[in-house]
Scaffold this motif. Structure first.
Motif, PDB file in Angstrom:
ATOM      1  N   HIS A 209      17.043 -33.779  84.676  1.00 15.78           N
ATOM      2  CA  HIS A 209      16.754 -34.922  83.811  1.00 15.78           C
ATOM      3  C   HIS A 209      18.040 -35.301  83.084  1.00 15.78           C
ATOM      4  O   HIS A 209      18.549 -34.545  82.244  1.00 15.78           O
ATOM      5  CB  HIS A 209      15.664 -34.562  82.803  1.00 15.78           C
ATOM      6  N   LEU A 210      18.598 -36.462  83.411  1.00 19.79           N
ATOM      7  CA  LEU A 210      19.889 -36.889  82.877  1.00 19.79           C
ATOM      8  C   LEU A 210      19.689 -37.996  81.858  1.00 19.79           C
ATOM      9  O   LEU A 210      18.895 -38.917  82.079  1.00 19.79           O
ATOM     10  CB  LEU A 210      20.801 -37.388  84.000  1.00 19.79           C
ATOM     11  N   SER A 211      20.413 -37.894  80.769  1.00 14.41           N
ATOM     12  CA  SER A 211      20.419 -38.988  79.803  1.00 14.41           C
ATOM     13  C   SER A 211      21.239 -40.147  80.370  1.00 14.41           C
ATOM     14  O   SER A 211      22.099 -39.945  81.232  1.00 14.41           O
ATOM     15  CB  SER A 211      21.007 -38.518  78.473  1.00 14.41           C
ATOM     16  N   PRO A 212      21.005 -41.370  79.924  1.00  2.00           N
ATOM     17  CA  PRO A 212      21.719 -42.522  80.485  1.00  2.00           C
ATOM     18  C   PRO A 212      23.233 -42.420  80.352  1.00  2.00           C
ATOM     19  O   PRO A 212      23.964 -42.775  81.279  1.00  2.00           O
ATOM     20  CB  PRO A 212      21.162 -43.704  79.686  1.00  2.00           C
ATOM     21  N   GLU A 213      23.720 -41.918  79.196  1.00  2.00           N
ATOM     22  CA  GLU A 213      25.167 -41.853  79.029  1.00  2.00           C
ATOM     23  C   GLU A 213      25.790 -40.827  79.960  1.00  2.00           C
ATOM     24  O   GLU A 213      26.941 -40.982  80.394  1.00  2.00           O
ATOM     25  CB  GLU A 213      25.523 -41.552  77.564  1.00  2.00           C
ATOM     26  N   VAL A 214      25.065 -39.768  80.295  1.00  2.00           N
ATOM     27  CA  VAL A 214      25.567 -38.786  81.255  1.00  2.00           C
ATOM     28  C   VAL A 214      25.648 -39.403  82.648  1.00  2.00           C
ATOM     29  O   VAL A 214      26.622 -39.194  83.379  1.00  2.00           O
ATOM     30  CB  VAL A 214      24.676 -37.529  81.246  1.00  2.00           C
TER      31      VAL A 214
END
Length: 416
Positions: free
Chosen positions: A297-302
């Motif tokens: 699960h990746l955050s948008p900034e990552v």
């Protein structure tokens, strides 16, 4: 301050070898002249510049990991040289030596202190003291012809050394300003990306809130899942906002729409493999993602930062190693996501890459990754290729937890 010359490591090694050879030949000439004198060791001022102050000045001009600080070396050599010159003036003796090796060492020290001393006032004071010590060397001979002729030669040598030192100092100042500008631009770009992605999340929250309001009178049981989605989206938005306060932001930006990271990376590697122009060297790039990276699960900034890392690395491969084979690998565990881009050595040497040398793309990437509490590194591989690797924390990890695993170290997804 370090030397940042626009040369390859091989050229820097060649310059070092040539400099050492020049010092050795100068010392050999001093020794030959000393040996040809009628009584070389009768006068102390004849052999001290050749066997003591000359080698000391040369060692002070060189840089090793055991060398004391540059300013300390400079003032020790200045005191020794001026003391010997004062002795020659106070008690003139026939046969006093000038010392070509000492002159060369002092001139190189003038160059180094002008170029490398961080504070301008300290650099000026050190250069002035060294220049005074250099200009007093011809006085040791005790003849006007030596003072006039030697003073002219040494003045020209000092002018050349100070000019080169100032030019290198100005180049270093420009490099530092460029690095600062790149870091600032990367902070602004990251802030714009975060702003747009937060706006995307907030739009989704608003839409779901309106949906919950609309369905509540007729289907109250469907409101609870919608509220859970709103809570999750709000949590992700707050995580992005925490990072947003660490960087600056500009208003004149264009909106970015988040997409699927693996699909975008596939398109990026495919475009890299496509020939850039007719007759250009073929490039091939392979994308590999472990199961853990695909389900992370990746955050948008990552996601955007991973895309930027791969994009910059592939661009550098096409510029500096056309025709090399490239590999992009994504890996993850419970707390970290790794992205690693490697390439083989270029099939043929490219003396001048498109766009020239001296770009600051990797500096900007490091600034972006570190702003997200990640780590970044790049460097050559033993086989002549290059490697770029970044580690980014996943949303479930607290800042500062975990550690960066360099290539070749054990990771959870590498277990056989």
């Amino acid at each position: 301050m370090d030397w940042h010359l626009p040369f390859t490591p091989a050229v820097k090694r060649l310059i070092t070898v040539c400099g050492l050879l020049a010092f050795a030949l100068t010392w050999l000439a001093d020794i030959v002249l000393l040996a040809r004198s009628p009584d070389p060791f009768h006068t102390a001022t004849n052999w001290l510049p050749i066997l003591v102050t000359g080698p000391v000045a040369t060692l002070a001009a060189l840089e090793t990991r055991f060398s004391p600080p540059l300013l300390r070396r400079i003032w020790v050599v200045v005191v020794m040289s001026l003391a010997l010159s004062c002795v020659s003036i106070a008690a003139p003796q026939h046969g006093s030596s000038w010392g070509a090796l000492e002159s060369a060492g002092l001139v190189v020290l003038v160059l180094r202190t002008t170029a490398q001393t961080p504070r301008t006032a300290t650099a000026a004071a050190s250069a002035a003291a060294l220049s005074f010590a250099v200009l007093t060397l011809p006085v040791r001979r005790g003849s006007w012809s030596a003072i006039v002729g030697g003073g002219y030669v040494l003045t020209v040598a000092l002018a050349v050394a100070i000019t080169l030192g100032c030019a290198m100092r100005a180049q270093e100042a420009r490099r530092r300003r460029a690095i600062t500008d790149v870091r600032q631009a990367e902070r602004l770009a990251l802030a714009r990306d975060l702003h747009d992605l937060i706006a995307h999340h907030m739009t989704g929250i608003i839409v779901q809130a309106h949906a919950a309001t609309a369905v509540y009178p007729t289907a109250p049981d469907k409101v609870e899942p919608i509220l859970r989605n709103i809570a999750q989206a709000g949590t992700e938005t707050l995580e992005s906002m925490r990072r947003l306060v660490r960087v600056l932001r500009e208003d004149n930006h264009t909106a970015l729409r988040p997409g699927d990271l693996l699909s975008e990376l596939s398109e990026l590697t495919a475009s890299h493999s496509a020939p850039a122009a007719a007759g250009a060297s073929p490039c091939a790039a392979r994308l590999e993602a472990t199961a853990a990276a695909r389900t992370a699960h990746l955050s948008p900034e990552v996601e955007i930062s991973v895309y930027r890392v791969v994009q910059e690395a592939l661009t550098n491969i096409r510029r500096h190693a056309p025709g090399a084979q490239a590999g992009v690998r994504l890996d993850a565990d419970d707390t970290w996501l790794w992205v690693r881009v490697t390439n083989t050595a270029a099939p043929k040497r490219t003396p001048s890459p498109a766009g020239g040398h001296g770009g600051f793309g990797l500096i900007g990437l490091r600034e972006r990754i570190e702003a997200l509490d990640g780590t970044f590194r790049s460097g050559p591989l033993p086989d002549g290729g290059w490697e770029v690797e970044a580690a980014l924390p996943l949303p479930t990890s607290a800042p500062g937890q975990g550690a960066f695993h360099p290539p070749g170290t054990h990771r959870p997804s590498d277990r056989g």
